[in-house]
Structures are given as structure tokens and as C-alpha cells.
Design a protein around this motif. Structure first.
Motif, mmCIF file in Angstrom:
data_model
loop_
_atom_site.group_PDB
_atom_site.id
_atom_site.type_symbol
_atom_site.label_atom_id
_atom_site.label_comp_id
_atom_site.label_asym_id
_atom_site.label_seq_id
_atom_site.Cartn_x
_atom_site.Cartn_y
_atom_site.Cartn_z
ATOM 1 N N GLN A 1 0.843 -1.205 0.000
ATOM 2 C CA GLN A 1 0.000 0.000 0.000
ATOM 3 C C GLN A 1 0.877 1.254 0.000
ATOM 4 O OE1 GLN A 1 -3.085 -0.254 3.051
ATOM 5 N NE2 GLN A 1 -2.981 -2.475 2.952
ATOM 6 N N ALA A 2 1.389 1.586 -1.182
ATOM 7 C CA ALA A 2 2.350 2.686 -1.318
ATOM 8 C C ALA A 2 1.676 4.017 -1.613
ATOM 9 C CB ALA A 2 3.353 2.356 -2.421
ATOM 10 N N TYR A 3 2.206 5.074 -0.997
ATOM 11 C CA TYR A 3 1.763 6.442 -1.258
ATOM 12 C C TYR A 3 2.986 7.318 -1.543
ATOM 13 C CZ TYR A 3 -3.157 5.951 0.033
ATOM 14 O OH TYR A 3 -4.488 5.615 0.048
ATOM 15 N N GLY B 1 9.115 11.279 -1.411
ATOM 16 C CA GLY B 1 9.382 10.033 -0.712
ATOM 17 C C GLY B 1 8.229 9.071 -0.906
ATOM 18 N N THR B 2 8.358 7.875 -0.337
ATOM 19 C CA THR B 2 7.313 6.856 -0.442
ATOM 20 C C THR B 2 7.005 6.297 0.933
ATOM 21 O OG1 THR B 2 8.025 6.223 -2.666
ATOM 22 C CG2 THR B 2 6.625 4.669 -1.486
ATOM 23 N N VAL B 3 5.710 6.267 1.267
ATOM 24 C CA VAL B 3 5.243 5.704 2.528
ATOM 25 C C VAL B 3 4.374 4.491 2.225
ATOM 26 C CG1 VAL B 3 3.598 6.058 4.415
ATOM 27 C CG2 VAL B 3 5.345 7.759 3.974
ATOM 28 N N TYR B 4 4.566 3.427 3.003
ATOM 29 C CA TYR B 4 3.731 2.235 2.887
ATOM 30 C C TYR B 4 2.804 2.160 4.098
ATOM 31 C CZ TYR B 4 6.780 0.614 -0.860
ATOM 32 O OH TYR B 4 7.481 0.506 -2.046
ATOM 33 N N LEU B 5 1.505 2.110 3.840
ATOM 34 C CA LEU B 5 0.556 2.022 4.948
ATOM 35 C C LEU B 5 0.711 0.705 5.691
ATOM 36 C CD1 LEU B 5 -2.765 3.480 3.463
ATOM 37 C CD2 LEU B 5 -0.705 4.669 4.258
ATOM 38 N N ASP B 6 1.125 -0.346 4.982
ATOM 39 C CA ASP B 6 1.264 -1.678 5.586
ATOM 40 C C ASP B 6 2.733 -2.008 5.847
ATOM 41 O OD1 ASP B 6 1.792 -1.724 2.867
ATOM 42 O OD2 ASP B 6 0.928 -3.710 2.538
ATOM 43 N N ARG B 7 3.490 -1.031 6.318
ATOM 44 C CA ARG B 7 4.936 -1.207 6.550
ATOM 45 C C ARG B 7 5.235 -2.155 7.704
ATOM 46 N NH1 ARG B 7 9.352 -2.172 5.338
ATOM 47 N NH2 ARG B 7 11.178 -0.828 5.233
ATOM 48 N N MET B 8 4.332 -2.223 8.682
ATOM 49 C CA MET B 8 4.570 -3.067 9.850
ATOM 50 C C MET B 8 3.915 -4.430 9.674
ATOM 51 S SD MET B 8 6.412 -0.937 11.457
ATOM 52 C CE MET B 8 6.690 -1.941 12.919
ATOM 53 N N LEU B 9 4.498 -5.438 10.315
ATOM 54 C CA LEU B 9 4.013 -6.806 10.195
ATOM 55 C C LEU B 9 3.140 -7.164 11.393
ATOM 56 C CD1 LEU B 9 4.309 -9.367 8.399
ATOM 57 C CD2 LEU B 9 6.164 -10.069 9.929
ATOM 58 N N ASP B 10 1.884 -7.577 11.116
ATOM 59 C CA ASP B 10 0.997 -8.044 12.184
ATOM 60 C C ASP B 10 1.486 -9.409 12.655
ATOM 61 O OD1 ASP B 10 -0.459 -5.789 11.744
ATOM 62 O OD2 ASP B 10 -2.216 -6.784 10.876
ATOM 63 N N SER C 1 4.697 22.435 3.290
ATOM 64 C CA SER C 1 3.507 21.689 2.895
ATOM 65 C C SER C 1 3.827 20.209 2.751
ATOM 66 C CB SER C 1 2.955 22.214 1.565
ATOM 67 O OG SER C 1 2.484 23.540 1.690
ATOM 68 N N LEU C 2 2.889 19.374 3.209
ATOM 69 C CA LEU C 2 2.985 17.925 3.051
ATOM 70 C C LEU C 2 1.729 17.433 2.348
ATOM 71 C CD1 LEU C 2 4.302 16.316 6.391
ATOM 72 C CD2 LEU C 2 5.331 16.127 4.133
ATOM 73 N N SER C 3 1.914 16.610 1.340
ATOM 74 C CA SER C 3 0.779 16.019 0.644
ATOM 75 C C SER C 3 1.157 14.625 0.188
ATOM 76 C CB SER C 3 0.357 16.885 -0.552
ATOM 77 O OG SER C 3 1.409 16.974 -1.488
ATOM 78 N N ALA C 4 0.141 13.851 -0.180
ATOM 79 C CA ALA C 4 0.400 12.476 -0.630
ATOM 80 C C ALA C 4 -0.702 12.019 -1.553
ATOM 81 C CB ALA C 4 0.508 11.536 0.562
ATOM 82 N N LYS C 5 -0.381 11.053 -2.379
ATOM 83 C CA LYS C 5 -1.379 10.408 -3.236
ATOM 84 C C LYS C 5 -0.971 8.953 -3.419
ATOM 85 C CE LYS C 5 0.747 11.800 -7.640
ATOM 86 N NZ LYS C 5 0.519 12.489 -8.917
ATOM 87 N N GLU C 6 -1.970 8.111 -3.619
ATOM 88 C CA GLU C 6 -1.694 6.683 -3.771
ATOM 89 C C GLU C 6 -0.821 6.450 -4.997
ATOM 90 O OE1 GLU C 6 -4.105 2.453 -3.469
ATOM 91 O OE2 GLU C 6 -5.196 4.367 -3.593
ATOM 92 N N ALA C 7 0.222 5.662 -4.799
ATOM 93 C CA ALA C 7 1.144 5.401 -5.894
ATOM 94 C C ALA C 7 0.516 4.496 -6.943
ATOM 95 C CB ALA C 7 2.426 4.754 -5.350
ATOM 96 N N LYS C 8 0.853 4.741 -8.180
ATOM 97 C CA LYS C 8 0.355 3.906 -9.275
ATOM 98 C C LYS C 8 1.095 2.579 -9.265
ATOM 99 C CE LYS C 8 -0.837 7.815 -12.268
ATOM 100 N NZ LYS C 8 -0.596 8.475 -13.568
#
Length: 206
Positions: free
Chosen positions: A30-32, A93-102, A198-205
Motif C-alpha cells: 500500500q504505497a503512497y 518520498g514513499t510511505v507504505y501504509l502496511d509497513r509493519m508486520l501483524d 507543505s505535506l501532501s500524498a497520493k496513492e502510488a500507481k
């Protein structure tokens, strides 16, 4: 951290800002794309550090129990976010919403992680005494595609001015400037010399 890290070592690691027993997801999806922009910056920023924060949503079922209180401690992780300069005043940069492991880290049930938001710290050169310009956008605004803009007095760059108090003039080092979304909250003399981040983000393609 090692998979067989002892509980004591894990706790010490958490105290020092580490993730302790928690593990990173080896295949996050889930990359942004994150964009940080400076507007009317009073000078260069040589130190720009991003961070993505994650929190466990069910610590009562999975978290380590504090023996003194009998309650589960909050489990959180702040993972570094690399911000690459693409223009004089713009970083990506790139952020992953699911970066952590359950996973079951404390033998009390699977810990479920949730992305909480992302932020950045900026300093003129990185020297300790300089002002820390801070910003943070929470998960709801982040995933909605909102842009967070915070305003800061240019006079706090590169470091906050000494203040005069009852005991004389006190130097301010490593001052945390968090700014404000509303520039009108500043007094007129400061309002005339503000800059913003300013900080903004959008879902990566995919």
C-alpha cells in the motif's frame, strides 16, 4: 532487530526510539507518494528527515503488560522516511501504509498495526542549537489526498532568538517550532515574514 531479541533488550530498544520486537512487512504493497514543499524559505535546509508513524490498534489484547500498573503499554513505531530532493524547495518520498508486520510479539495475541501519519523535521545545517521545524499530517488527511500547510516565523531560522526572563537572557537551543495552519494567529510583525512547509500524498500507481 534480531527475531530472538530478549524482552529486556526489546524494551531498551523501544526506549531508545527503536521498534523492539516489532518487525517490518517484507512485502508492503500500500504505497503512497509523499511530497514536501517549502514556500518562501528563509534559507537552505541541509537536514530534512521524514518519518512514518504506526500504532497498534489492539494493545489491550497483544501489548506487553506493565507489571506496576497491570495495563498494556502503547506500542508504536516511527520508521524513517527517505525524502529525496527533486527541486530547490521540493522533496519526494514513499510511505507504505502496511509497513509493519501483524504478528504475536508478546505471546498474548496478534498485534494489528495501523498507519497513523507522517511528518518531517527540518534544520538549517543540522547543528544541535538550531530550530527544529516540525510538521505532521495524520492518516485521515494523508490518505484523503489533502495538503497540510503549516506556517513558521522566519525569525526562528536558523535558530530561535534568546528570550529575556526574570533571571536574564536565556539562549534557546534545539527549539521545536511546530508552526500553525492559520497564518493569522501570528502577530502582525511576524505575519509579514512567514514561510511555510507543505505535506501532501497520493496513492502510488501500481
Amino acid at each position: 532487530m534480531s527475531q530472538d531479541l530478549s524482552t529486556a533488550a526489546a524494551e531498551a530498544d523501544v526506549e531508545n526510539g527503536g521498534r523492539g520486537l516489532a518487525k517490518l512487512n517484507p512485502q508492503p504493497r500500500q504505497a503512497y507518494d509523499v511530497v514536501l514543499k517549502l514556500h518562501n524559505a528563509p534559507g537552505p535546509f541541509e537536514r530534512i528527515e521524514g518519518v512514518a508513524q504506526y500504532d497498534v490498534t489492539n494493545e489491550a489484547e497483544c501489548g506487553r503488560i506493565n507489571p506496576e500498573t497491570g495495563t498494556a503499554g502503547r506500542i508504536t513505531s516511527q520508521e524513517p522516511l527517505a525524502l529525496k530532493r527533486v527541486a530547490d524547495d521540493e522533496y519526494h518520498g514513499t510511505v507504505y501504509l502496511d509497513r509493519m508486520l501483524d504478528e504475536d510479539y508478546y505471546g498474548r495475541g496478534v498485534c494489528h498495526w495501523k498507519f497513523s501519519g507522517t511528518g518531517a523535521l527540518l534544520k538549517a545545517t543540522g547543528a544541535h542549537e538550531e530550530t527544529r521545524f516540525l510538521t505532521f499530517i495524520d492518516a485521515d488527511r494523508f490518505t484523503a489526498g489533502d495538503t497540510l500547510t503549516r506556517h513558521y516565523p522566519a525569525r526562528d531560522y536558523p535558530r530561535a532568538s534568546p528570550v529575556e526572563g526574570p533571571s536574564g537572557i536565556t539562549s534557546i537551543e534545539d527549539y521545536p517550532a511546530r508552526g500553525n495552519e492559520d497564518p493569522t494567529v501570528f502577530v502582525p510583525e511576524l505575519r509579514e515574514a512567514l514561510f511555510s512547509i507543505s505535506l501532501s500524498a497520493k496513492e502510488a500507481k501500481q
